[in-house]
Write a protein that holds these residues in place. Structure first.
Motif, PDB file in Angstrom:
ATOM      1  N   ASP A   1       0.834  -1.209   0.000  1.00  0.00           N
ATOM      2  CA  ASP A   1       0.000   0.000   0.000  1.00  0.00           C
ATOM      3  C   ASP A   1       0.868   1.258   0.000  1.00  0.00           C
ATOM      4  N   LEU A   2       2.125   1.105   0.406  1.00  0.00           N
ATOM      5  CA  LEU A   2       3.044   2.247   0.436  1.00  0.00           C
ATOM      6  C   LEU A   2       3.979   2.163  -0.768  1.00  0.00           C
ATOM      7  N   SER A   3       4.206   3.307  -1.416  1.00  0.00           N
ATOM      8  CA  SER A   3       5.144   3.317  -2.537  1.00  0.00           C
ATOM      9  C   SER A   3       6.563   3.279  -1.970  1.00  0.00           C
ATOM     10  N   PRO A   4       7.557   2.893  -2.791  1.00  0.00           N
ATOM     11  CA  PRO A   4       8.943   2.922  -2.308  1.00  0.00           C
ATOM     12  C   PRO A   4       9.345   4.316  -1.796  1.00  0.00           C
ATOM     13  N   ALA A   5       8.862   5.352  -2.467  1.00  0.00           N
ATOM     14  CA  ALA A   5       9.203   6.717  -2.033  1.00  0.00           C
ATOM     15  C   ALA A   5       8.599   7.010  -0.658  1.00  0.00           C
ATOM     16  N   GLU A   6       7.394   6.518  -0.439  1.00  0.00           N
ATOM     17  CA  GLU A   6       6.756   6.734   0.872  1.00  0.00           C
ATOM     18  C   GLU A   6       7.502   5.982   1.980  1.00  0.00           C
ATOM     19  N   ILE A   7       7.977   4.776   1.647  1.00  0.00           N
ATOM     20  CA  ILE A   7       8.741   4.017   2.643  1.00  0.00           C
ATOM     21  C   ILE A   7      10.051   4.753   2.956  1.00  0.00           C
ATOM     22  N   ASP A   8      10.709   5.267   1.920  1.00  0.00           N
ATOM     23  CA  ASP A   8      11.932   6.058   2.147  1.00  0.00           C
ATOM     24  C   ASP A   8      11.646   7.242   3.067  1.00  0.00           C
ATOM     25  N   GLN A   9      10.504   7.887   2.818  1.00  0.00           N
ATOM     26  CA  GLN A   9      10.129   9.047   3.615  1.00  0.00           C
ATOM     27  C   GLN A   9       9.883   8.658   5.080  1.00  0.00           C
ATOM     28  N   LEU A  10       9.216   7.513   5.283  1.00  0.00           N
ATOM     29  CA  LEU A  10       8.970   7.038   6.656  1.00  0.00           C
ATOM     30  C   LEU A  10      10.292   6.736   7.362  1.00  0.00           C
ATOM     31  N   ILE A  11      11.219   6.120   6.634  1.00  0.00           N
ATOM     32  CA  ILE A  11      12.522   5.800   7.221  1.00  0.00           C
ATOM     33  C   ILE A  11      13.263   7.096   7.579  1.00  0.00           C
ATOM     34  N   ALA A  12      13.169   8.094   6.687  1.00  0.00           N
ATOM     35  CA  ALA A  12      13.827   9.378   6.958  1.00  0.00           C
ATOM     36  C   ALA A  12      13.219  10.047   8.191  1.00  0.00           C
ATOM     37  N   THR A  13      11.885  10.007   8.282  1.00  0.00           N
ATOM     38  CA  THR A  13      11.228  10.605   9.451  1.00  0.00           C
ATOM     39  C   THR A  13      11.649   9.883  10.730  1.00  0.00           C
ATOM     40  N   ALA A  14      11.644   8.531  10.667  1.00  0.00           N
ATOM     41  CA  ALA A  14      12.031   7.755  11.852  1.00  0.00           C
ATOM     42  C   ALA A  14      13.455   8.104  12.280  1.00  0.00           C
ATOM     43  N   ASN A  15      14.348   8.233  11.329  1.00  0.00           N
ATOM     44  CA  ASN A  15      15.729   8.598  11.661  1.00  0.00           C
ATOM     45  C   ASN A  15      15.790   9.984  12.311  1.00  0.00           C
ATOM     46  N   ASP A  16      14.962  10.889  11.817  1.00  0.00           N
ATOM     47  CA  ASP A  16      14.949  12.230  12.391  1.00  0.00           C
ATOM     48  C   ASP A  16      14.372  12.225  13.815  1.00  0.00           C
ATOM     49  N   ILE A  17      13.366  11.355  14.030  1.00  0.00           N
ATOM     50  CA  ILE A  17      12.802  11.232  15.387  1.00  0.00           C
ATOM     51  C   ILE A  17      13.884  10.717  16.348  1.00  0.00           C
ATOM     52  N   ILE A  18      14.658   9.730  15.884  1.00  0.00           N
ATOM     53  CA  ILE A  18      15.721   9.165  16.725  1.00  0.00           C
ATOM     54  C   ILE A  18      16.739  10.255  17.095  1.00  0.00           C
ATOM     55  N   ASP A  19      17.038  11.125  16.129  1.00  0.00           N
ATOM     56  CA  ASP A  19      18.023  12.180  16.390  1.00  0.00           C
ATOM     57  C   ASP A  19      17.455  13.353  17.192  1.00  0.00           C
ATOM     58  N   HIS A  20      16.185  13.655  16.984  1.00  0.00           N
ATOM     59  CA  HIS A  20      15.586  14.822  17.647  1.00  0.00           C
ATOM     60  C   HIS A  20      14.237  14.493  18.276  1.00  0.00           C
ATOM     61  N   PRO A  21      14.221  13.594  19.275  1.00  0.00           N
ATOM     62  CA  PRO A  21      12.924  13.160  19.828  1.00  0.00           C
ATOM     63  C   PRO A  21      12.084  14.320  20.395  1.00  0.00           C
ATOM     64  N   ALA A  22      12.735  15.326  20.935  1.00  0.00           N
ATOM     65  CA  ALA A  22      11.978  16.428  21.561  1.00  0.00           C
ATOM     66  C   ALA A  22      11.115  17.170  20.545  1.00  0.00           C
ATOM     67  N   ASP A  23      11.590  17.222  19.297  1.00  0.00           N
ATOM     68  CA  ASP A  23      10.819  17.928  18.259  1.00  0.00           C
ATOM     69  C   ASP A  23       9.481  17.260  17.970  1.00  0.00           C
TER      70      ASP A  23
END
Ligand SMILES: [Zn+2]
Lengths: 304, 142
Positions: free
Chosen positions: A9-31
């Protein structure tokens, strides 16, 4: 409104975007601590799975949201004979998003047909479990830096292991992936997965029963549990459950860079003594599960 | 063998030999009040064998069922003893309420009100899968 029922249901680009967001959450959880302020996640677990439910609930709490729900069918109106559709229509009046697990295959798809809010499939019997696949993809990306070009081994129950089928399906959309299928004869990957996923997408794959020699060329080894509930007779289960056990001895001969993943819970297929080996990623993988679910909840709630 | 020709009705022609009964069953023709004839192993004009179904009433035919079972057949609508219309059924993208999912772990096995829906997932091999659990529909054996 979007749902996540199947990983495709998710396109490869959407999965990349989710992975990027998750990585950003790991780096900046307070945001992200207030991103879902005032929102409610319903976790509807018609079949218990403490691990997956806690992962979803923690994800929502860390986004500043609230959680409602039930943790097994005995505590829900299903025990009084209510249909999935009716339960969902009621709950979607209260919650902003629903994560549901159900023992019957396709139940989340039925839910998505009547729901007024996004549905996340948190596992439907032996069928799909897309957030596990997202977790695996995030883990591989974090451990290896990329997914394209990797040689990934799957070991154990490849016949009934839905996490294997859906990860292979997800990997079919990346470039130059090599798949190594390691299992006893009785637990080989089903023909239809080979035909419709591996061959249909021209993926390179080999099948073997020899874990030790297969390991020599792997970037990632994905271990699986042989699940008792998938067998119709006890004797087959007992005979096959110890087929492949990853031991400290075996790992001594494996490549220094080979990452070991496992969807957990494990029974005995990975020796406890391996947990301190830096190549053992399965607990980091469980943590990745929380972060990718945070990214997914935000996406489906269209929170920026 | 002589079967009376029909005045107003339907003739399903050029059915692959052996599929006539299956078409009769899935189209639920046994529930009709009018006369229905199944002719098996008829000889076509080209000399090959075929099945033919004649229905003595101008009923609506579910072309999806025919397209699923035998896309090579033709449907002739007869009015005043003449062929008024001719259809070639197309292979349907979805099938609703035609075949049922046999997977005991499928949600359709637990909730009897759910429609059984199958989607064409492989056009070349004509594979249909349950939209809920993705179980493949059994191929019809001739
Ligand atoms: Zn089904």
């Amino acid at each position: 409104m979007r749902h996540l029922i199947d990983i495709l249901d998710l396109s490869p680009a959407e999965i990349d975007q989710l992975i990027a967001t998750a990585n950003d959450i790991i780096d900046h959880p307070a945001d992200y601590a207030e991103k879902c302020h005032g929102k409610k996640l319903a976790t509807l677990f018609f079949e218990p799975s403490t691990r997956t439910r806690l992962s979803f609930e923690t994800a929502m709490y860390e986004l500043g949201g609230h959680v409602i729900g039930f943790s097994d069918a005995a505590n829900s109106s299903t025990s009084k004979g209510e249909t999935v559709g009716d339960t969902i229509q009621v709950v979607s009046c209260y919650a902003d998003i629903i994560a549901m697990r159900h023992p019957k295959e396709g139940a989340p798809m039925v839910a998505s047909q009547v729901s007024g809010v996004p549905i996340i499939n948190a596992g439907d019997g032996g069928h799909n479990h897309p957030t596990q696949t997202l977790t695996d993809l995030l883990t591989i990306t974090r451990e290896k830096g990329h997914i394209d070009g990797l040689t990934i081994g799957f070991c154990g129950d490849l016949k009934f292991g839905r996490t294997v089928h859906s990860l292979i399906t997800a990997l079919s959309r990346y470039k130059d992936i090599k798949i190594v299928l390691i299992s006893p004869e009785e637990l080989r990957l089903p023909e239809y997965v080979k035909h419709e996923v591996l061959e249909h997408n021209n993926m390179t794959y080999v099948e073997t029963q020899d874990l030790d020699s297969a390991m020599q060329n792997l970037d990632v080894l994905y271990m699986t549990r042989v699940q008792k509930e998938r067998f119709f007779n006890e004797a087959d289960y007992l005979r096959l459950k110890d087929s492949y056990i990853l031991t400290v001895d075996r790992m001594e001969k494996a490549p220094a860079t080979m990452s070991v993943l496992h969807p957990l819970p494990r029974v005995n297929e990975i020796e406890k003594a391996l947990d301190s080996d830096p190549r053992a990623c399965y607990f980091r993988q469980a943590l990745c599960g929380k972060y990718i679910r945070m990214a997914l909840i935000m996406k489906l709630l269209e929170v920026k | 063998m002589v079967i009376d020709s029909i005045r107003d009705g339907i003739v399903i022609d050029h059915i692959k030999t052996g599929l006539g009964l299956e078409i009769y069953r899935l189209l639920k023709l046994g529930k009709l009040d009018c006369q229905v004839a199944i002719i098996q192993h008829a000889t076509s004009q080209k000399g090959s064998k075929k099945d033919v179904i004649k229905i003595d009433s101008p009923i609506e035919i579910d072309l999806d069922v025919l397209g699923y079972l035998d896309p090579g057949c033709t449907v002739n609508v007869i009015r005043d003893s003449k062929v008024a219309e001719k259809y070639h059924p197309a292979i349907p993208e979805t099938l609703t309420g035609v075949i049922s999912c046999k997977n005991p772990r499928c949600i359709t096995s637990a909730e009897s009100d759910l429609p059984h829906v199958f989607r064409l997932t492989d056009k070349d091999a004509q594979v249909y899968r349950c939209i809920y659990c993705e179980t493949m529909a059994k191929k019809i054996k001739i």
